[in-house]
Scaffold this motif. Structure first.
Motif, PDB file in Angstrom:
ATOM      1  N   ALA A   1       0.664  -1.234   0.127  1.00 38.38           N
ATOM      2  CA  ALA A   1       0.236   0.107   0.076  1.00 38.38           C
ATOM      3  C   ALA A   1       0.870   1.267   0.078  1.00 38.38           C
ATOM      4  O   ALA A   1       1.741   1.252   0.747  1.00 38.38           O
ATOM      5  N   THR A   2       0.418   2.122  -0.648  1.00 39.57           N
ATOM      6  CA  THR A   2       1.017   3.573  -0.781  1.00 39.57           C
ATOM      7  C   THR A   2       0.258   4.634  -0.020  1.00 39.57           C
ATOM      8  O   THR A   2      -0.922   4.360   0.251  1.00 39.57           O
ATOM      9  N   SER A   3       0.780   5.568   0.335  1.00 40.06           N
ATOM     10  CA  SER A   3      -0.026   6.732   1.020  1.00 40.06           C
ATOM     11  C   SER A   3      -0.476   7.642  -0.015  1.00 40.06           C
ATOM     12  O   SER A   3      -0.181   8.733  -0.069  1.00 40.06           O
ATOM     13  N   ALA A   4      -1.461   7.095  -0.720  1.00 41.07           N
ATOM     14  CA  ALA A   4      -1.996   7.735  -2.038  1.00 41.07           C
ATOM     15  C   ALA A   4      -3.167   8.658  -1.096  1.00 41.07           C
ATOM     16  O   ALA A   4      -3.366   8.457  -0.051  1.00 41.07           O
ATOM     17  N   ARG A   5      -3.454   9.768  -1.860  1.00 42.86           N
ATOM     18  CA  ARG A   5      -4.683  10.703  -1.436  1.00 42.86           C
ATOM     19  C   ARG A   5      -5.703   9.827  -0.992  1.00 42.86           C
ATOM     20  O   ARG A   5      -6.083   8.770  -1.658  1.00 42.86           O
ATOM     21  N   THR A   6      -6.517  10.056   0.110  1.00 48.52           N
ATOM     22  CA  THR A   6      -7.691   9.514   0.410  1.00 48.52           C
ATOM     23  C   THR A   6      -8.796   9.467  -0.495  1.00 48.52           C
ATOM     24  O   THR A   6      -9.075  10.607  -1.040  1.00 48.52           O
ATOM     25  N   PRO A   7      -9.259   8.517  -1.007  1.00 55.84           N
ATOM     26  CA  PRO A   7     -10.366   8.515  -1.844  1.00 55.84           C
ATOM     27  C   PRO A   7     -11.753   9.280  -1.543  1.00 55.84           C
ATOM     28  O   PRO A   7     -11.982   9.319  -0.440  1.00 55.84           O
ATOM     29  N   VAL A   8     -12.342  10.022  -2.355  1.00 54.48           N
ATOM     30  CA  VAL A   8     -13.545  10.776  -1.903  1.00 54.48           C
ATOM     31  C   VAL A   8     -14.696  10.070  -1.117  1.00 54.48           C
ATOM     32  O   VAL A   8     -15.249  10.502  -0.087  1.00 54.48           O
ATOM     33  N   ALA A   9     -14.779   8.600  -1.627  1.00 57.08           N
ATOM     34  CA  ALA A   9     -15.865   7.897  -0.724  1.00 57.08           C
ATOM     35  C   ALA A   9     -15.342   7.474   0.198  1.00 57.08           C
ATOM     36  O   ALA A   9     -16.148   7.763   1.430  1.00 57.08           O
ATOM     37  N   VAL A  10     -14.216   7.258   0.491  1.00 54.50           N
ATOM     38  CA  VAL A  10     -13.485   7.130   2.151  1.00 54.50           C
ATOM     39  C   VAL A  10     -13.661   8.281   2.768  1.00 54.50           C
ATOM     40  O   VAL A  10     -13.899   8.140   4.095  1.00 54.50           O
ATOM     41  N   ALA A  11     -13.225   9.298   2.259  1.00 52.90           N
ATOM     42  CA  ALA A  11     -13.167  10.632   3.005  1.00 52.90           C
ATOM     43  C   ALA A  11     -14.592  10.741   3.579  1.00 52.90           C
ATOM     44  O   ALA A  11     -14.617  11.680   4.850  1.00 52.90           O
ATOM     45  N   ARG A  12     -15.651  10.727   2.675  1.00 54.36           N
ATOM     46  CA  ARG A  12     -17.065  11.113   3.011  1.00 54.36           C
ATOM     47  C   ARG A  12     -17.511   9.872   4.164  1.00 54.36           C
ATOM     48  O   ARG A  12     -18.085  10.371   5.187  1.00 54.36           O
ATOM     49  N   ALA A  13     -16.929   8.556   4.085  1.00 59.27           N
ATOM     50  CA  ALA A  13     -17.130   7.584   5.190  1.00 59.27           C
ATOM     51  C   ALA A  13     -16.820   7.969   6.429  1.00 59.27           C
ATOM     52  O   ALA A  13     -17.382   7.930   7.460  1.00 59.27           O
ATOM     53  N   LEU A  14     -15.413   8.472   6.470  1.00 52.30           N
ATOM     54  CA  LEU A  14     -14.648   9.119   7.635  1.00 52.30           C
ATOM     55  C   LEU A  14     -15.410  10.259   8.115  1.00 52.30           C
ATOM     56  O   LEU A  14     -15.637  10.401   9.453  1.00 52.30           O
ATOM     57  N   ASP A  15     -16.086  11.051   7.551  1.00 51.77           N
ATOM     58  CA  ASP A  15     -16.772  12.348   7.884  1.00 51.77           C
ATOM     59  C   ASP A  15     -17.845  12.138   8.535  1.00 51.77           C
ATOM     60  O   ASP A  15     -18.374  12.441   9.678  1.00 51.77           O
ATOM     61  N   GLY A  16     -18.597  11.001   7.763  1.00 52.85           N
ATOM     62  CA  GLY A  16     -19.953  10.421   8.370  1.00 52.85           C
ATOM     63  C   GLY A  16     -19.750   9.563   9.489  1.00 52.85           C
ATOM     64  O   GLY A  16     -20.663   9.683  10.587  1.00 52.85           O
ATOM     65  N   LEU A  17     -18.698   8.887   9.682  1.00 57.27           N
ATOM     66  CA  LEU A  17     -18.431   8.082  10.905  1.00 57.27           C
ATOM     67  C   LEU A  17     -18.012   9.193  12.042  1.00 57.27           C
ATOM     68  O   LEU A  17     -18.452   8.855  13.220  1.00 57.27           O
ATOM     69  N   GLY A  18     -17.530  10.216  11.848  1.00 56.08           N
ATOM     70  CA  GLY A  18     -16.935  11.078  12.750  1.00 56.08           C
ATOM     71  C   GLY A  18     -18.229  11.801  13.273  1.00 56.08           C
ATOM     72  O   GLY A  18     -18.383  12.014  14.535  1.00 56.08           O
ATOM     73  N   ARG A  19     -19.211  12.237  12.544  1.00 56.65           N
ATOM     74  CA  ARG A  19     -20.465  12.856  12.916  1.00 56.65           C
ATOM     75  C   ARG A  19     -21.080  11.649  13.647  1.00 56.65           C
ATOM     76  O   ARG A  19     -21.825  12.271  14.688  1.00 56.65           O
ATOM     77  N   ASP A  20     -21.156  10.500  13.418  1.00 60.58           N
ATOM     78  CA  ASP A  20     -22.168   9.530  14.173  1.00 60.58           C
ATOM     79  C   ASP A  20     -21.446   9.465  15.437  1.00 60.58           C
ATOM     80  O   ASP A  20     -22.058   9.349  16.290  1.00 60.58           O
ATOM     81  N   VAL A  21     -20.021   9.584  15.714  1.00 64.11           N
ATOM     82  CA  VAL A  21     -19.446   9.181  16.709  1.00 64.11           C
ATOM     83  C   VAL A  21     -19.835  10.257  17.871  1.00 64.11           C
ATOM     84  O   VAL A  21     -20.149  10.363  19.161  1.00 64.11           O
ATOM     85  N   THR A  22     -19.748  11.507  17.111  1.00 66.02           N
ATOM     86  CA  THR A  22     -19.881  12.628  18.005  1.00 66.02           C
ATOM     87  C   THR A  22     -21.531  12.602  18.316  1.00 66.02           C
ATOM     88  O   THR A  22     -21.579  12.827  19.636  1.00 66.02           O
TER      89      THR A  22
END
Length: 107
Positions: A4-25
């Motif tokens: 695995a390389t340290s490529a930019r986070t795919p948009v779908a993954v970034a959205r999921a991270l953002d959604g998970l963050g809101r859910d955790v909050t």
């Protein structure tokens, strides 16, 4: 992940991270817990909880620790149960292969 390389986070993954963050909050607030209380219960730092809540990447272990501290770990793990999906139920009787190779490889 090997290779695995340290490529930019795919948009779908970034959205999921953002959604998970809101859910955790939201779960934290529903439980009337402070960031410090969740961090203490999860055995992680306050900054780790804040990173998760802001949708920044963190380890899967830290996410699981925080969801356990919030009392919703079972919801997360059940959401990933393959046999709770239509595909999983359809293939529940199939024997899973020991190894999976790309289709058409070595033929």
């Amino acid at each position: 992940m090997a290779g695995a390389t340290s490529a930019r986070t795919p948009v779908a993954v970034a959205r999921a991270l953002d959604g998970l963050g809101r859910d955790v909050t939201t779960w934290r607030k529903l439980r009337h817990l402070t960031v410090e209380q969740v961090a203490d219960r999860a055995g992680v730092s306050r900054s780790t909880v804040l990173r998760l809540e802001s949708g920044q990447g963190s380890s899967v272990e830290n996410l699981l620790r925080v969801t356990r501290a919030l009392g919703v770990l079972d919801l997360l793990t059940k959401a990933l149960d393959p046999y709770a999906t239509d595909v999983g139920r359809l293939r529940a009787d199939e024997e899973l292969p020991t190894r999976v190779r790309p289709r058409g490889a070595g033929r």
